[in-house]
Design a protein around this motif. Structure first.
Motif, PDB file in Angstrom:
ATOM      1  N   THR A  40       0.896  -1.313   0.005  1.00  0.00           N
ATOM      2  CA  THR A  40      -0.048   0.002  -0.070  1.00  0.00           C
ATOM      3  C   THR A  40       0.997   1.239   0.286  1.00  0.00           C
ATOM      4  O   THR A  40       0.174   2.469   0.150  1.00  0.00           O
ATOM      5  N   PHE A  57       1.212  -6.864   2.356  1.00  0.00           N
ATOM      6  CA  PHE A  57       0.150  -8.026   2.843  1.00  0.00           C
ATOM      7  C   PHE A  57       0.310  -8.913   1.539  1.00  0.00           C
ATOM      8  O   PHE A  57       0.815  -8.995   0.646  1.00  0.00           O
ATOM      9  N   ILE A 191      -8.189  -5.112  -3.577  1.00  0.00           N
ATOM     10  CA  ILE A 191      -7.535  -5.270  -1.854  1.00  0.00           C
ATOM     11  C   ILE A 191      -8.790  -5.143  -0.917  1.00  0.00           C
ATOM     12  O   ILE A 191      -8.883  -5.663   0.020  1.00  0.00           O
ATOM     13  N   SER A 192      -9.854  -4.527  -1.523  1.00  0.00           N
ATOM     14  CA  SER A 192     -11.130  -4.416  -0.612  1.00  0.00           C
ATOM     15  C   SER A 192     -11.708  -5.795  -0.380  1.00  0.00           C
ATOM     16  O   SER A 192     -12.222  -6.142   0.582  1.00  0.00           O
ATOM     17  N   HIS A 195      -9.872  -8.450   2.137  1.00  0.00           N
ATOM     18  CA  HIS A 195     -10.150  -8.236   3.672  1.00  0.00           C
ATOM     19  C   HIS A 195     -11.237  -9.091   4.186  1.00  0.00           C
ATOM     20  O   HIS A 195     -12.557  -8.976   3.666  1.00  0.00           O
TER      21      HIS A 195
END
Length: 195
Positions: A40, A57, A191-192, A195
């Motif tokens: 990020t 990540f 990426i959302s 999670h």
């Protein structure tokens, strides 16, 4: 310095692992492993033995091979539709300007999908293509969501649709290779989902 040790901007790196395709005796469906890593913030790793970062990540997902192949086919069709929309809009805009024959023929050339300078201009979708995109992206969301059962179909497209973003998604779901995604709005959406 290797590319693996440096990321000058935010990016997602996608890799696939395909285990032996021999069917197990209980005849369960074949699954492939999606491996992902993303940062990020810009990252520079000089010594991987002491590296630690709060902006890097990684993870993995087991996904049905049949669903991956089916989705890639749909994304390929979507990319072709987006290419056709771009070509028709270029043809319309060039038709209103005086032009010689050579320039006209250039506007009809299809942009190759593997072109490194692929078009990143936002594409205005017609109703049919927008619905096609929503169905494809809903399926992407379902495959990548931690709890797929709770994934609801999309009512709007969550990122700027460009030829590059659709081509990146198509490449992402190609189990024969991996890809790197850097487009800001597509990056944020994917990426959302992790999670």
């Amino acid at each position: 310095e290797s590319r693996a040790a440096n990321a000058s901007k935010k990016e997602i790196n996608i890799q696939w692992y395909i285990p032996s395709l021999t069917k197990p005796s209980n005849d369960t469906e074949t699954k492939v492993l999606l491996l992902y890593a993303y940062n990020t913030k810009p990252v520079k790793i000089s010594d991987n033995r002491i590296f630690s970062s709060m902006s890097v990540f990684s993870g993995h997902l087991w996904i049905s091979l049949a669903r991956v192949i089916s989705l890639r086919e749909k994304l390929s069709n979507l990319k072709q539709q987006v290419e056709m929309l771009m070509q028709s809009s270029k043809s319309l805009s060039s038709a209103s300007e005086p032009t010689n024959f050579l320039q006209q023929s250039e506007t009809l050339t299809i942009i190759p999908s593997r072109n490194p300078k692929m078009n990143v201009a936002k594409v205005h979708l017609d109703e049919k293509t927008e619905e096609m995109a929503k169905r494809c992206l809903s399926e992407v969301k379902t495959l990548l969501s931690v709890v797929p059962a709770q994934s609801v179909p999309l009512t709007e497209i969550p990122f700027d649709v460009t030829l590059q973003s659709i081509a990146s998604l198509e490449d992402m779901f190609d189990p024969a290779s991996g890809c790197i995604i850097t487009e800001e709005s597509l990056f944020n959406w994917i990426i959302s989902l992790f999670h």
